[in-house]
Design a protein around this motif. Structure first.
Motif, short mmCIF file in Angstrom:
data_model
loop_
_atom_site.label_atom_id
_atom_site.label_comp_id
_atom_site.label_asym_id
_atom_site.label_seq_id
_atom_site.Cartn_x
_atom_site.Cartn_y
_atom_site.Cartn_z
N TYR A 23 0.81 -1.21 0.00
CA TYR A 23 0.00 0.00 0.00
C TYR A 23 0.85 1.27 0.00
CZ TYR A 23 -4.04 -2.93 0.75
OH TYR A 23 -5.00 -3.88 0.60
N SER A 24 2.17 1.14 -0.01
CA SER A 24 3.00 2.34 0.03
C SER A 24 2.82 3.20 -1.22
CB SER A 24 4.47 1.98 0.25
OG SER A 24 4.95 1.20 -0.81
N GLY A 25 2.61 2.58 -2.37
CA GLY A 25 2.35 3.35 -3.59
C GLY A 25 1.08 4.17 -3.45
N LEU A 26 0.07 3.58 -2.85
CA LEU A 26 -1.18 4.30 -2.61
C LEU A 26 -0.93 5.48 -1.67
CD1 LEU A 26 -4.23 4.53 -2.96
CD2 LEU A 26 -4.48 2.89 -1.07
N SER A 27 -0.11 5.26 -0.68
CA SER A 27 0.21 6.32 0.28
C SER A 27 0.85 7.51 -0.43
CB SER A 27 1.14 5.77 1.36
OG SER A 27 1.46 6.78 2.28
N VAL A 28 1.80 7.24 -1.29
CA VAL A 28 2.47 8.32 -2.03
C VAL A 28 1.47 9.04 -2.93
CG1 VAL A 28 4.20 8.83 -3.80
CG2 VAL A 28 4.75 7.26 -1.94
N ALA A 29 0.62 8.27 -3.61
CA ALA A 29 -0.37 8.88 -4.50
C ALA A 29 -1.34 9.77 -3.73
CB ALA A 29 -1.13 7.80 -5.25
N LEU A 30 -1.77 9.29 -2.58
CA LEU A 30 -2.71 10.08 -1.78
C LEU A 30 -2.04 11.31 -1.18
CD1 LEU A 30 -4.70 7.19 -0.13
CD2 LEU A 30 -5.46 8.73 -1.94
N ASP A 31 -0.78 11.17 -0.81
CA ASP A 31 -0.05 12.33 -0.30
C ASP A 31 0.09 13.39 -1.38
OD1 ASP A 31 1.40 13.63 1.86
OD2 ASP A 31 3.17 13.36 0.59
N THR A 32 0.31 12.96 -2.61
CA THR A 32 0.39 13.89 -3.73
C THR A 32 -0.95 14.59 -3.92
OG1 THR A 32 2.04 12.49 -4.80
CG2 THR A 32 0.88 14.09 -6.20
#
Length: 164
Positions: free
Chosen positions: A120-129
């Motif tokens: 889920y780290s990719g999702l985290s980066v996308a949501l932070d963006t």
């Protein structure tokens, strides 16, 4: 009216297996209030039905499915809150502040969850963006934020599918 231990056990088992408490009560032939009282009394004696339910879900589904369910539940709450904000009579500035706080909570949840489940780290980066974009628009382009706002739910869904 006193109910048998068998009826209590049936209601407990149905709840633990995933049925909502009101459904377990109806199926067991008791009122919702009775089932809620049994659940509370059991918890005071150390029998936490919710913990048993979680353990059951883990054993039945495995931790990956449970993790996915946790994320889906949180996303559903975020979407519900966003919809309620859209319908509210709050001033636009207050809505923008609450949306930024919601985006922050979502990003923190995602970041924390990604430590437990790296996929889920990719999702985290996308949501932070996405959060960064919302904060920027809030500060420098309110009209742009109003244009983006109706699309946030769909964008979040796309990100969830892409990275989950």
């Amino acid at each position: 009216m006193a109910h048998s231990q068998e009826t209590r056990d049936k209601v407990r088992q149905l709840y633990i297996e995933g049925m909502p408490l009101n459904g377990a009560a109806v199926t067991g032939g008791v009122s919702y209030d009775t089932a809620r009282d049994w659940k509370a009394k059991a918890q005071s004696k150390g029998d936490d039905w919710d913990t048993a339910r979680t353990a059951y879900r883990i054993s039945e589904q495995g931790t990956d499915d449970l993790n996915k369910q946790l994320v889906e539940d949180f996303v559903r709450q975020v979407i519900t809150t966003t919809r309620e904000l859209e319908k509210s009579d709050l001033p636009a500035a207050d809505k923008a502040t609450l949306l930024a706080q919601l985006a922050d909570a979502y990003a923190k949840f995602s970041k924390s969850f990604s430590r437990l489940n790296p996929q889920y780290s990719g999702l985290s980066v996308a949501l932070d963006t996405l959060k960064t974009v919302v904060e920027y628009l809030k500060k420098f382009d309110q009209a742009g934020l109003r244009v983006l706002h109706p699309h946030l739910e769909e964008i979040g869904a796309i990100l969830g599918k892409r990275y989950a």
